[in-house]
Design a protein around this motif. Structure first.
Motif, PDB file in Angstrom:
ATOM      1  N   ASP A  45       0.855  -1.129   0.029  1.00 34.68           N
ATOM      2  CA  ASP A  45      -0.071   0.045   0.061  1.00 34.68           C
ATOM      3  C   ASP A  45       1.070   1.181  -0.087  1.00 34.68           C
ATOM      4  O   ASP A  45       0.481   2.266   0.400  1.00 34.68           O
ATOM      5  N   ARG A  46       1.966   1.305  -0.702  1.00 31.62           N
ATOM      6  CA  ARG A  46       2.692   2.678  -0.519  1.00 31.62           C
ATOM      7  C   ARG A  46       2.822   2.912  -2.092  1.00 31.62           C
ATOM      8  O   ARG A  46       3.334   4.111  -2.335  1.00 31.62           O
ATOM      9  N   LEU A  47       2.600   2.279  -3.129  1.00 30.92           N
ATOM     10  CA  LEU A  47       2.347   2.745  -4.627  1.00 30.92           C
ATOM     11  C   LEU A  47       0.992   2.697  -4.840  1.00 30.92           C
ATOM     12  O   LEU A  47       0.407   1.357  -4.950  1.00 30.92           O
ATOM     13  N   ARG A  48       0.361   3.435  -5.519  1.00 26.39           N
ATOM     14  CA  ARG A  48      -1.011   3.379  -6.188  1.00 26.39           C
ATOM     15  C   ARG A  48      -0.891   2.803  -7.591  1.00 26.39           C
ATOM     16  O   ARG A  48      -0.089   3.394  -8.382  1.00 26.39           O
ATOM     17  N   ILE A  49      -1.402   1.714  -8.015  1.00 25.66           N
ATOM     18  CA  ILE A  49      -1.487   1.368  -9.433  1.00 25.66           C
ATOM     19  C   ILE A  49      -3.085   1.201  -9.936  1.00 25.66           C
ATOM     20  O   ILE A  49      -3.819   1.061  -8.937  1.00 25.66           O
ATOM     21  N   GLU A  50      -3.110   1.118 -11.054  1.00 27.26           N
ATOM     22  CA  GLU A  50      -4.442   0.945 -11.826  1.00 27.26           C
ATOM     23  C   GLU A  50      -4.160  -0.445 -12.536  1.00 27.26           C
ATOM     24  O   GLU A  50      -3.276  -0.621 -13.098  1.00 27.26           O
ATOM     25  N   GLU A  68       8.239   9.529  -1.431  1.00 31.75           N
ATOM     26  CA  GLU A  68       8.182  10.669  -0.101  1.00 31.75           C
ATOM     27  C   GLU A  68       7.943   9.599   1.344  1.00 31.75           C
ATOM     28  O   GLU A  68       8.290  10.005   2.263  1.00 31.75           O
ATOM     29  N   THR A  69       6.885   8.746   0.953  1.00 27.64           N
ATOM     30  CA  THR A  69       6.644   8.005   2.063  1.00 27.64           C
ATOM     31  C   THR A  69       7.644   6.840   2.427  1.00 27.64           C
ATOM     32  O   THR A  69       7.579   6.602   3.677  1.00 27.64           O
ATOM     33  N   CYS A  70       8.465   6.447   1.516  1.00 25.27           N
ATOM     34  CA  CYS A  70       9.377   5.357   1.931  1.00 25.27           C
ATOM     35  C   CYS A  70      10.608   6.237   2.357  1.00 25.27           C
ATOM     36  O   CYS A  70      11.916   5.648   2.843  1.00 25.27           O
ATOM     37  N   ARG A  71      10.788   7.718   2.236  1.00 27.74           N
ATOM     38  CA  ARG A  71      11.953   8.443   2.871  1.00 27.74           C
ATOM     39  C   ARG A  71      12.341   8.033   4.087  1.00 27.74           C
ATOM     40  O   ARG A  71      11.555   8.101   5.020  1.00 27.74           O
ATOM     41  N   VAL A  72      13.624   7.688   4.569  1.00 22.03           N
ATOM     42  CA  VAL A  72      14.101   7.607   5.727  1.00 22.03           C
ATOM     43  C   VAL A  72      14.318   8.750   6.524  1.00 22.03           C
ATOM     44  O   VAL A  72      15.378   9.720   5.973  1.00 22.03           O
TER      45      VAL A  72
END
Length: 81
Positions: A45-50, A68-72
């Motif tokens: 649920d970190r990447l939106r796909i179609e 951005e959400t994966c940035r440490v």
């Protein structure tokens, strides 16, 4: 099944739907990310796909949001005084 051809970067924008393979080539030109890696990020649920007609697509904008959400972020230093 014919392989998708890589479009010229000038032909796409941040909202152009791209197959995961093509999106990985644009977003990670060093080859460090593959379509399988993008699928794993979508499963987390970190990447939106179609999914259209059995094929997975994403956009460069969605990959930027994932990054951005994966940035440490560095940990704050604790006071030692």
């Amino acid at each position: 099944m014919p392989k998708a051809t890589v479009p010229d970067r000038s032909e796409i924008n941040d909202d152009t739907p791209l197959t995961l393979n093509i999106a990985a080539k644009f977003a990670f030109p060093d080859g460090s990310m593959s379509a399988a890696g993008l699928r794993r990020e979508a499963a987390r649920d970190r990447l939106r796909i179609e999914r259209i007609n059995g094929r997975d697509y994403t956009t460069l904008r969605d990959i930027k949001a994932m990054r951005e959400t994966c940035r440490v972020h560095p940990k704050a230093h604790a006071s030692i005084s």
